[in-house]
Design a protein around this motif. Structure first.
Motif, short mmCIF file in Angstrom:
data_model
loop_
_atom_site.label_atom_id
_atom_site.label_comp_id
_atom_site.label_asym_id
_atom_site.label_seq_id
_atom_site.Cartn_x
_atom_site.Cartn_y
_atom_site.Cartn_z
N LEU A 122 5.79 -5.53 -4.05
CA LEU A 122 6.91 -5.05 -4.47
C LEU A 122 7.73 -5.89 -3.20
O LEU A 122 7.21 -5.39 -2.21
N LYS A 123 8.40 -6.65 -3.31
CA LYS A 123 8.87 -7.18 -2.46
C LYS A 123 7.67 -7.52 -0.98
O LYS A 123 8.58 -7.17 -0.16
N GLY A 124 6.77 -7.63 -1.28
CA GLY A 124 6.32 -8.76 -0.59
C GLY A 124 5.25 -7.08 -0.29
O GLY A 124 3.93 -7.26 0.96
N GLU A 125 4.66 -6.33 -0.10
CA GLU A 125 5.07 -4.65 0.53
C GLU A 125 3.47 -4.17 -0.79
O GLU A 125 4.20 -4.36 -1.86
N PRO A 126 2.44 -3.70 -0.32
CA PRO A 126 1.12 -3.23 -1.34
C PRO A 126 2.55 -1.59 -1.50
O PRO A 126 3.26 -1.45 -0.61
N ALA A 127 2.76 -1.95 -3.04
CA ALA A 127 3.53 0.27 -3.30
C ALA A 127 2.86 1.06 -2.74
O ALA A 127 1.25 1.20 -2.87
N PRO A 128 3.71 2.08 -2.61
CA PRO A 128 3.25 3.10 -1.58
C PRO A 128 2.37 3.97 -3.05
O PRO A 128 1.93 4.92 -1.18
N TRP A 129 2.69 3.79 -4.14
CA TRP A 129 1.43 4.42 -4.55
C TRP A 129 0.71 3.89 -5.54
O TRP A 129 0.61 2.58 -5.18
N LEU A 130 -0.21 4.19 -6.17
CA LEU A 130 -1.31 3.64 -7.52
C LEU A 130 -0.35 4.25 -8.70
O LEU A 130 0.40 5.34 -8.77
N PRO A 131 -0.39 3.47 -9.38
CA PRO A 131 -0.19 3.35 -10.45
C PRO A 131 -1.13 4.68 -11.37
O PRO A 131 -1.95 5.15 -10.67
N PRO A 132 0.21 5.32 -12.20
CA PRO A 132 -1.06 6.90 -13.07
C PRO A 132 -1.56 6.04 -13.96
O PRO A 132 -2.93 7.51 -14.97
#
Length: 156
Positions: A122-132
């Motif tokens: 998101l916005k060039g950065e890895p998301a802070p969470w893994l999807p469930p």
């Protein structure tokens, strides 16, 4: 125009796209943002291009808005059946859904359940969470419509 949720803007990580691009050689991203398009040739709502209303190219990549995958799957099936277009979708792996049973299972030439979970961007950065949830690759191949293959595979 489509109504999108904030989570619909998570993009495919480059290493995931590149892994599958080596196999499938995509030439078009049907559902992109300008800054995150995976192919040089793409449609983007930011430019007024709705991939649901415009014709697709020959080898298409689609990571659709997960809040509304049905119209994208219908369009992929239409493009395969009417225009002989090859498309690959990155989707939430959820075979309990109606769209899986109505649109994926009957029409996909390949359903590939991916091992592990993808950390989207998101916005060039890895998301802070893994999807469930896990992910799956769904292939609509006009040259192989009647020989469905269901597999489990890597994306690394």
């Amino acid at each position: 125009m489509q109504k999108l949720k904030p989570t619909d803007f998570y993009e495919t990580p480059p290493e995931v796209f590149n892994y599958f691009n080596k196999e499938f050689n995509f030439n078009f991203d049907v559902c992109a943002e300008i800054a995150t398009a995976k192919c040089p040739d793409f449609y983007s709502l930011e430019r007024g291009e709705d991939g649901l209303k415009l014709p697709w190219k020959h080898r298409n990549w689609c990571n659709p808005p997960y809040s509304n995958v049905v119209p994208w799957l219908r369009k992929g099936i239409e493009e395969m059946n009417q225009n002989n277009r090859f498309s690959v979708f990155l989707l939430k792996a959820d075979p309990s859904t109606k769209w899986f049973h109505d649109l994926v299972y009957p029409f996909a030439s390949e359903i590939r359940f991916l091992k592990g979970r993808i950390r989207f961007v998101l916005k060039g950065e890895p998301a802070p969470w893994l999807p469930p949830w896990g992910s799956m690759l769904v292939v609509f191949d006009p040259n192989n419509r009647w020989n469905q293959e269901i597999t489990v595979g890597d994306f690394k």
